[in-house]
Design an enzyme around this catalytic site. Structure first.
Site, PDB file in Angstrom:
ATOM      1  N   CYS A 173      -2.363  -0.518  -2.594  1.00  0.00           N
ATOM      2  CA  CYS A 173      -3.280   0.405  -1.920  1.00  0.00           C
ATOM      3  C   CYS A 173      -4.475   0.791  -2.793  1.00  0.00           C
ATOM      4  CB  CYS A 173      -2.544   1.654  -1.455  1.00  0.00           C
ATOM      5  SG  CYS A 173      -1.372   1.297  -0.130  1.00  0.00           S
ATOM      6  N   HIS A 180     -15.501   3.184  11.429  1.00  0.00           N
ATOM      7  CA  HIS A 180     -16.213   2.079  10.776  1.00  0.00           C
ATOM      8  C   HIS A 180     -16.916   2.520   9.492  1.00  0.00           C
ATOM      9  CE1 HIS A 180     -15.293   0.080  14.529  1.00  0.00           C
ATOM     10  NE2 HIS A 180     -15.482  -1.057  13.883  1.00  0.00           N
ATOM     11  N   GLU A 209      -1.116   5.549  10.339  1.00  0.00           N
ATOM     12  CA  GLU A 209      -1.905   4.590   9.574  1.00  0.00           C
ATOM     13  C   GLU A 209      -1.575   3.153   9.975  1.00  0.00           C
ATOM     14  OE1 GLU A 209      -2.766   5.038   5.150  1.00  0.00           O
ATOM     15  OE2 GLU A 209      -1.319   3.392   5.147  1.00  0.00           O
TER      16      GLU A 209
END
Length: 147
Positions: A37, A78, A129
């Site tokens: 991550c 985005h 997530e």
């Protein structure tokens, strides 16, 4: 979006509003302990925001559904979350982990709610997530909920 049930919050308010939406964003956790991550990657986050209160506004809304989506979706969709001013690369309490993103969403929504006459409160943010991983954030008593 399919109907989904979320963990509920016990509260004393007459009205409860829940808003579901999604946004696509990239992030990375700037810490070696984050493993993979720590590399930039993206998710399609699914969020549910729970707002409660006793008073409706002049239109009869607790809060307008579209406003809640706009506050978060327009800000984060985005984007590279690490570039947002709410997250900090040098403070682990502000890395864009799912937990911190959920808390940040709650705080952003509450900041807006605090400007309204009917003063509802954000009592829960559910943030998914991945299809198998999610977090729930609820403000501590005395922070926003119950103040």
């Amino acid at each position: 979006m399919l109907q989904q049930m979320y963990p509920s919050v016990t509260h004393p308010f007459q009205f409860e509003l829940n808003k579901d939406f999604h946004f696509a964003a990239a992030h990375y956790i700037p810490a070696e302990a984050a493993g993979q991550c720590s590399q930039m990657h993206g998710h399609t986050y699914f969020a549910n925001i729970t707002i409660a209160g006793n008073e409706l506004d002049e239109v009869g809304f607790l809060v307008n559904f579209s406003l809640i989506k706009k506050l978060i979706h327009d800000r984060f969709d985005h984007t590279l979350l690490n570039n947002d001013s709410k997250f900090d690369q040098d403070d682990s309490a502000r890395f864009p982990t799912s937990e911190i993103i959920a808390k940040t969403i709650c705080n952003l929504v509450q900041e807006h709610l605090d400007t309204t006459l009917n003063r509802p409160v954000c009592i829960q943010v559910f943030l998914r997530e991945t299809p198998t991983s999610y977090v729930i954030y609820r403000p501590k008593a005395g922070e926003s909920y119950g103040s």
